[in-house]
Design an enzyme around this catalytic site. Sequence first.
Site, PDB file in Angstrom:
ATOM      1  N   LYS A  18       0.838  -1.200   0.000  1.00 56.30           N
ATOM      2  CA  LYS A  18       0.000   0.000   0.000  1.00 56.30           C
ATOM      3  C   LYS A  18       0.874   1.250   0.000  1.00 56.30           C
ATOM      4  O   LYS A  18       0.585   2.231  -0.697  1.00 56.30           O
ATOM      5  CB  LYS A  18      -0.900  -0.017   1.238  1.00 56.30           C
ATOM      6  CG  LYS A  18      -2.020   1.025   1.228  1.00 56.30           C
ATOM      7  CD  LYS A  18      -2.997   0.751   0.095  1.00 56.30           C
ATOM      8  CE  LYS A  18      -4.195   1.679   0.109  1.00 56.30           C
ATOM      9  NZ  LYS A  18      -5.254   1.243   1.020  1.00 56.30           N
ATOM     10  N   GLU A  31      -6.010   0.329   7.491  1.00 55.10           N
ATOM     11  CA  GLU A  31      -6.058  -0.707   6.461  1.00 55.10           C
ATOM     12  C   GLU A  31      -6.267  -2.072   7.101  1.00 55.10           C
ATOM     13  O   GLU A  31      -5.661  -2.402   8.127  1.00 55.10           O
ATOM     14  CB  GLU A  31      -4.739  -0.709   5.678  1.00 55.10           C
ATOM     15  CG  GLU A  31      -4.787  -1.500   4.395  1.00 55.10           C
ATOM     16  CD  GLU A  31      -5.492  -0.749   3.278  1.00 55.10           C
ATOM     17  OE1 GLU A  31      -5.884  -1.399   2.295  1.00 55.10           O
ATOM     18  OE2 GLU A  31      -5.649   0.469   3.386  1.00 55.10           O
ATOM     19  N   ASP A  32      -7.134  -2.862   6.481  1.00 54.93           N
ATOM     20  CA  ASP A  32      -7.297  -4.281   6.833  1.00 54.93           C
ATOM     21  C   ASP A  32      -7.542  -4.496   8.319  1.00 54.93           C
ATOM     22  O   ASP A  32      -6.875  -5.309   8.974  1.00 54.93           O
ATOM     23  CB  ASP A  32      -6.070  -5.075   6.366  1.00 54.93           C
ATOM     24  CG  ASP A  32      -5.973  -5.139   4.852  1.00 54.93           C
ATOM     25  OD1 ASP A  32      -6.935  -4.713   4.188  1.00 54.93           O
ATOM     26  OD2 ASP A  32      -4.947  -5.596   4.330  1.00 54.93           O
ATOM     27  N   ASP A  45     -10.551   0.764   3.193  1.00 53.09           N
ATOM     28  CA  ASP A  45     -11.446  -0.356   2.890  1.00 53.09           C
ATOM     29  C   ASP A  45     -12.902   0.109   2.877  1.00 53.09           C
ATOM     30  O   ASP A  45     -13.720  -0.423   2.130  1.00 53.09           O
ATOM     31  CB  ASP A  45     -11.277  -1.468   3.925  1.00 53.09           C
ATOM     32  CG  ASP A  45      -9.868  -2.037   3.933  1.00 53.09           C
ATOM     33  OD1 ASP A  45      -9.245  -2.067   2.865  1.00 53.09           O
ATOM     34  OD2 ASP A  45      -9.382  -2.426   5.010  1.00 53.09           O
ATOM     35  N   ASN A  76     -13.973 -10.504  -4.797  1.00 55.15           N
ATOM     36  CA  ASN A  76     -12.757 -10.913  -5.493  1.00 55.15           C
ATOM     37  C   ASN A  76     -12.229 -12.212  -4.889  1.00 55.15           C
ATOM     38  O   ASN A  76     -12.330 -12.419  -3.689  1.00 55.15           O
ATOM     39  CB  ASN A  76     -11.678  -9.819  -5.374  1.00 55.15           C
ATOM     40  CG  ASN A  76     -11.552  -9.007  -6.645  1.00 55.15           C
ATOM     41  OD1 ASN A  76     -11.685  -9.549  -7.731  1.00 55.15           O
ATOM     42  ND2 ASN A  76     -11.296  -7.726  -6.509  1.00 55.15           N
TER      43      ASN A  76
END
Length: 760
Positions: free
Chosen positions: A97, A139-140, A165, A290
């Site tokens: 990232k 993130e995440d 996200d 995905n």
Amino acid sequence: MTDEPTAADAAALAYHRLDPPGKLEIRATKPLSTQRDLSLAYSPGVAAPSLAIARDPLTALDYTNRGNVVAVVTNGTAVLGLGAIGPLAAKPVMEGKAVLFKKFANIDGIDIEVDETDVDRFVDIVAALEPSFGGINLEDIRGPACFAIEEKLKARMAIPVFHDDQHGTAIIVSAAIKNALLISGKSIEDVKIVTSGAGAAALSCLNLLISQGAKPENIIATDIHGVVYEGREIEMDPWKARHARKTEKRTLAEAIVGADIFLGLSAAGVLKPEMLKTMAARPLVLALANPNPEIMPEVVNELRPDALMCTGRSDYPNQVNNVLCFPFLFRGALDVGATGIDEAMKIAAAEAIAALARERPTEEVARAYGGAAKTFGPDYLIPAPFDPRLILRIAPAVAEAAQKSGLAQRPIADMSAYKDRLNRFVFRSGSIMKPVFDKASQSKTRVVYCEGEDERVLRAAEIVLEEGIGVPILIGRRRVVEARAQRAGLKRVPGEIEIIDPEDDPRYRDYVDSYWSVVGRLGVTPEAARTVVRTNTTVIGALAVMRGEADAMICGVESPFSQHVKTVRDVIGIREGVTELAALSLLLEDHGPLFLLDTQVCDAPTASQVAEMTLLAAEQVAAFGITPRVALLSASRFGSRDIASARVMREALEKLHAAAPDLQVDGEMNGEDALSEVVRSRAMPNSPLTGSANLLVFPNIDAAHIAMTLLKEVTKALHVGPILLGTRLPAHIITQSSTARGVLNMTAIAVVDAESRRKG
């Protein structure tokens, strides 16, 4: 996850392990070569900016990198599709990232992996980092903890805090919906929206859509337990409860009836074909799971040809990819010293993305994408992730929104100058190659590799197959190719590739006859021709192209350039109207792309040859989507020396002005003049050349080759090429130092070269 690594796993591990390990490093931005430099950088000079910041904290943006550094923070509880693998295992993802921040927006991302799952303790740790960073990219992080973490951090910190996200996805989805509604003739206030998934991304999408006019009563969210309805108790939280509706519907199948928009952020196959049939006329299907979406585009196209479709995949139109947004949103926020990111800034980003998709491609962008850049319509609701104009539209829009919201501590006074600065960044680094790969994508162009036994070539051929860049053909002994491919762990090579085996190919006699037909009067006997065709793989490759059995050739990884160029001249030949070949090298470094001519072929070109090769090179530079700015180099500065090289360049300049009056070119000049407009203007104020030259034309091969190799080593620039100019048919000779990536880059260039010639 399986314990057995795939070929892709092995390639990824090798990529990350390559010295130095990982994907990031820190470099000094100021000189540190003298004692004075050291005294300014540290003690005692560093005291001055420290005291200035103590007096006025805002000056930290003037004296430190804080205004251009973002922390990429995770606790590893929801990493990509890997789950709660922990903060250490999340580090490669966070480094990735950070690399995207640098690549797309020139922002320094620093990955920070925090070993803490308690919300309040995690918040305390991150909040304490505020003096170090201009922004926080969460993130995440698992939901619903991610909602609480972001809310608490935004309340405590006076810098942008952004959970990508959630909001990155929401911004791009909003842009896609905005354009889809334009095409379908519907209004955001009237459409019925149904989600599959009620996690962080889905709820953020709904929040942003509501802020833009969507009616809450027209929205139904569903998750693994069915409809999120008023009174439901199973797996509910305050953030999900905000979207609970009073309804008797309990399943996705019931909720989807009559829906205008399906927003899938859940799992593969959730939207069944029979559900799709019950949606309203001209529906929008956003199947974003995905790697496999909630419903495949082929099914949608067959059952509902009136539907518009988006996925999260790059192999279908309308990819919802967060890289469309987060680097540029942060760029705009950082550049005005924003104290946060509000709804207005997100909406500004969404509107900028949607508007860009509706723009007519500029000549430069269209040229970069093969003269056929996509235009607004059902298959182009949102821009491609690598559209170079994204930063030029999103960052200023976000900056202006921050200023209107009162969040900008350092408003931009001259927005035109700011946009110009962004424009200068656009074509830096390897992003120049992306349009080339896009043009080569899904090509059936046959590329023959003359050194098909080399492991670098084999690895490149595997990627060519995986990415659909072309159709590789290998020249080499089959037994050797198979053994080396197996040793390299390749899965598709050589099984799916044609091999021309010099020891056993039924076309051998035909190749000998073809070769002797072109070199028989160049001193080559029939017996010598038989030997050459059996032993010289460059000759075999050139013959394959000449005979139409391949569309382009690549050679050069195993022997000197000069040994190959004679074969290309003799067999492939020189283009009509061209007197000599030339080699153009491209260096991709921090300050942008730099083309150097002629680095390999012509020892001491005449003025006519300089003019000829410059026109060929300018054509190639333009094929990258870059306006060529040409400097004819010499030790002389605009007539300061009467030496041979200066006279050649002066005469070449006259020929270029006559042949291409619109070309930006000047000379003779030295390297400083070429790269610095300030220096150049002192010697020649009325020079037609503007800015820094990007195509340097050298007086001889020694100067060009030495300059190229020294620049490559000193700057650690990526070398692409050399690109062979002036051939009758597509043929390229790379260098012995080329990597597999270098072979791949040249493959894309060769494919585009062949296709452009085929189109005329």
